[in-house]
Design a protein around this motif. Sequence first.
Motif, PDB file in Angstrom:
ATOM      1  N   ALA A 131     -18.158  -9.381 -27.607  1.00 23.59           N
ATOM      2  CA  ALA A 131     -18.687  -8.142 -27.760  1.00 23.59           C
ATOM      3  C   ALA A 131     -18.551  -7.415 -29.077  1.00 23.59           C
ATOM      4  CB  ALA A 131     -18.374  -7.198 -26.518  1.00 23.59           C
ATOM      5  N   VAL A 132     -17.414  -7.507 -29.294  1.00 25.24           N
ATOM      6  CA  VAL A 132     -17.065  -6.825 -30.814  1.00 25.24           C
ATOM      7  C   VAL A 132     -17.728  -7.680 -31.864  1.00 25.24           C
ATOM      8  CG1 VAL A 132     -15.191  -6.464 -32.502  1.00 25.24           C
ATOM      9  CG2 VAL A 132     -14.781  -5.883 -30.370  1.00 25.24           C
ATOM     10  N   ASN A 144     -16.292  -5.486 -40.618  1.00 24.41           N
ATOM     11  CA  ASN A 144     -15.007  -5.799 -40.277  1.00 24.41           C
ATOM     12  C   ASN A 144     -14.818  -6.336 -38.848  1.00 24.41           C
ATOM     13  OD1 ASN A 144     -14.068  -5.465 -42.787  1.00 24.41           O
ATOM     14  ND2 ASN A 144     -13.496  -3.464 -42.333  1.00 24.41           N
ATOM     15  N   LEU A 145     -15.804  -5.677 -37.921  1.00 24.35           N
ATOM     16  CA  LEU A 145     -16.015  -6.279 -36.583  1.00 24.35           C
ATOM     17  C   LEU A 145     -16.089  -7.617 -36.434  1.00 24.35           C
ATOM     18  CD1 LEU A 145     -17.774  -3.363 -34.847  1.00 24.35           C
ATOM     19  CD2 LEU A 145     -15.217  -3.882 -35.048  1.00 24.35           C
ATOM     20  N   MET A 192     -11.358 -13.545 -30.239  1.00 22.27           N
ATOM     21  CA  MET A 192     -11.842 -14.791 -29.422  1.00 22.27           C
ATOM     22  C   MET A 192     -10.639 -15.866 -29.367  1.00 22.27           C
ATOM     23  SD  MET A 192     -15.974 -15.076 -29.594  1.00 22.27           S
ATOM     24  CE  MET A 192     -16.363 -15.217 -31.170  1.00 22.27           C
ATOM     25  N   ALA A 193     -10.478 -16.080 -30.739  1.00 20.23           N
ATOM     26  CA  ALA A 193      -9.372 -17.354 -30.751  1.00 20.23           C
ATOM     27  C   ALA A 193      -7.977 -16.802 -30.055  1.00 20.23           C
ATOM     28  CB  ALA A 193      -9.215 -17.602 -32.333  1.00 20.23           C
ATOM     29  N   GLY A 194      -7.618 -15.560 -30.533  1.00 26.23           N
ATOM     30  CA  GLY A 194      -6.587 -15.143 -29.874  1.00 26.23           C
ATOM     31  C   GLY A 194      -6.397 -15.099 -28.362  1.00 26.23           C
ATOM     32  N   GLY A 195      -7.526 -14.941 -27.758  1.00 26.70           N
ATOM     33  CA  GLY A 195      -7.833 -14.900 -26.331  1.00 26.70           C
ATOM     34  C   GLY A 195      -7.747 -16.119 -25.777  1.00 26.70           C
ATOM     35  N   ALA A 238     -23.455  -5.295 -26.051  1.00 30.32           N
ATOM     36  CA  ALA A 238     -22.082  -5.272 -26.652  1.00 30.32           C
ATOM     37  C   ALA A 238     -21.139  -4.494 -25.944  1.00 30.32           C
ATOM     38  CB  ALA A 238     -22.104  -4.975 -28.308  1.00 30.32           C
ATOM     39  N   THR A 239     -21.866  -3.110 -25.952  1.00 29.48           N
ATOM     40  CA  THR A 239     -20.844  -2.040 -25.210  1.00 29.48           C
ATOM     41  C   THR A 239     -20.751  -2.154 -23.760  1.00 29.48           C
ATOM     42  OG1 THR A 239     -22.366  -0.393 -26.791  1.00 29.48           O
ATOM     43  CG2 THR A 239     -20.781   0.507 -25.087  1.00 29.48           C
TER      44      THR A 239
END
Lengths: 146, 633
Positions: free
Chosen positions: B491-492, B608-609, B617-620, B459-460
């Motif tokens: 990743a988040v 919350n991540l 993801m949706a926003g992107g 993820a990092t």
Amino acid sequence: MKPKTQRMIFIIIGLTAMLAASLFILNNFRDNLVFFYTPTELSQKLVTAGKSVRIGGLVESGSIIKNNDINEFKLTDTNNSIKVIFKGILPPLFREGQGIVAQGSMNADGVFIANNLLAKHDEKYMPPEVADALKKSGQWKPEKFK
Amino acid sequence: MIPIIGNISLIFSLLFVVLQVIAPPRFYRIGAVSVFFLVLTSFLCLIYSYVTSDFSVLNVYNNSSLAKPLLYKITGAWGNHEGSMLLLILILCGYNLRLVGRWSLVVDRNNDKLQTINDQLSITAYLTQLLITAGFLSFIIITSNPFERIFPVPINGLGLNPLLQDVGLAIHPPMLYLGYIGFSIAFSYAIAALIHGEADAEWAKTLKKWVLTSWGFLTLGIGLGSWWAYRELGWGGFWFWDPVENVSIIPWLAATGLYHSLIVLEKRGTFAVWSVLLAIITFCLSLIGIFLVRSGIVSSVHSFASDPSRGVFILGFIGLTGACAFFLFALRGGKLASNAKFPILSRETMMLFNNLFFITLSATVLLGTIYPIILEVISGVRVSVGAPYFNATFNSIAMVMLVFASFVPVIKWGKKENQESRKLELKKFIFPITASIISAVLAKLQHADILTIIAIFVATFLFLATAQISFNYKQLPLRAYAVIIAHCGAAVLVAGIAITSCFGIEKEQILYKGEKMEFAGYEAILVDGKLDNSENYVFRQAHFRILKDGNEITNLYPEIRVYPTEGSSTIEAAIYYTLFSNIYAAIGEVDPEGIKYATRIYYKPMINLIWLGCIMMAGGGFLAAWGKKKLPI
């Protein structure tokens, strides 16, 4: 190297990877199949103690015993019943006559140790497996449970 | 009166759909508008019947009650099979309207001949859409009509499943349908491409926007479902590999692959055959997803208990659609193939891997979900596939894939063969790798298991490798930012899942009033409890005071609610949300005198991540689909 050779190598690597992945997946798959049994089947079949299985039935009247957080009750398909021990918080609306599916394993004494109880939060709902179990034992009354 | 209007509107909309199939193209616009407004009318009639508690309508009787709060009277309209099908059709007709509105028909008025192939393609795509719409409309009118009446009119209804009386669950179906149904457009364009023998960059460009928008909504829909399950089911979990959850993620995975495949098609003119096939597959998976939930085959925590005889119609519809599509593909797919070659170390190759990964992931989940059903149909043996299968296979494959995704920024599109091969700019990865190793070590110091350590590393790495693209260039097109946000969002999401699964703490205890429970450095004191009632339920509530190091942090009031009309109950967890963690309290059994409370408390770090990751993801996705090409500087 020629593009064609390149492609060949490519395809071979790809196929090997897919084969490896498939073997890995299918192996995992087999290990994690959980079979469902009715109380009658459990009482007849010799299910290996300790193997994770599911059992479904109705909670037998008068069989609920609560001891702090260890709960005991019997699941029945009206022909046979199996004693179940469950440690933890019971699902809401857990009561006699409720259709329950429990996941866990049989111990050496023929008692089912449940680690998970599945109950829908609906007094009218009957899990399909339990319905079928009742049908098999000839005790199915549709009007009562629809 | 209103229900009759609702019913007639539906029937007329089917009529207008069928008419458009045989009418010349210049009627498509007016046809699409009329159909949409007819279905909208029908939908509004159903809502009206709910709001006015018209129990002569069978659907309202089965799913509503006088005491139900107004919000849930409205949203409950689609909280059942028939109503949600109507919502689905409304969205489908809305998409059809948008489809027609987007292209301008160049029509020679004298003989209806069209000028360019793209217009012909669009016409064929729209015709396919019409057939799909007709199929859904027939299904709902014949087998699942929400306007069926009953006489004599009951005084009160049966109420809505309390689990559905939740805001999150109200938005969840519309989001899901905006996703699933959007893929019908991809399907129709694929069919059109097969019929006309052409799927080029322009085709890909048009389709990308549709696929991405639908994908974005589906992402939000799945995220909302997961959030609902977290809050409403009382177990603190957010994903159970439940069949109903799986059928939403299977098309999601396929659609992600599809979008990436379309990128290649648009940029490089290759992957045409595969894109077309994947578009068909994605929609078929969506259909399976929509209907598996309703067929009554699946026994799960949250499925519609439904009429199995509808299953025949559904199966027939899916079977027919799939069979025709694949037959057409077998016949005509070859025409679309291109001869483009690309070197091994190129973005095309990465995209190929991407699709391989997504298809494998999708197939893995599909196998685990469908196998029990098929086995039971064939042999009567009942099995279920446990979560460990999904976790082991899905997680490992996904981790590998995400590592690949981290390298995408530095691997460019393949050039023509006579140009020299590129060097991989590995220097750029020094910082991300170092940071990832550090975070992995940190995780190990916290006694994380190997899986979590790997997940945190991945993820990092993905996050930093992707985010640093924005630092390397002075100005990027908006599309690049969209990719960064979406990939970082993944990743988040992974980080959130890994951290909360590994470091989350759960404690169960029976508490007496005044007693306290310790967990994760916190204390929870059971202060009091009460019995009370609200609009349509009675509840037992407990009051917990949460302390850390002796300081009061918050007070939580979890409940058990009993809904008399519906005859069921729910666990209402109380959640304390902070940026970096949640404290989650739920009560189980309470003895009749209200002295002993079975208590469950969870400490959930970084959970919350998970929701943040979904939103990113949706926003992107939406940004990439709708953002302007260049930033306005």
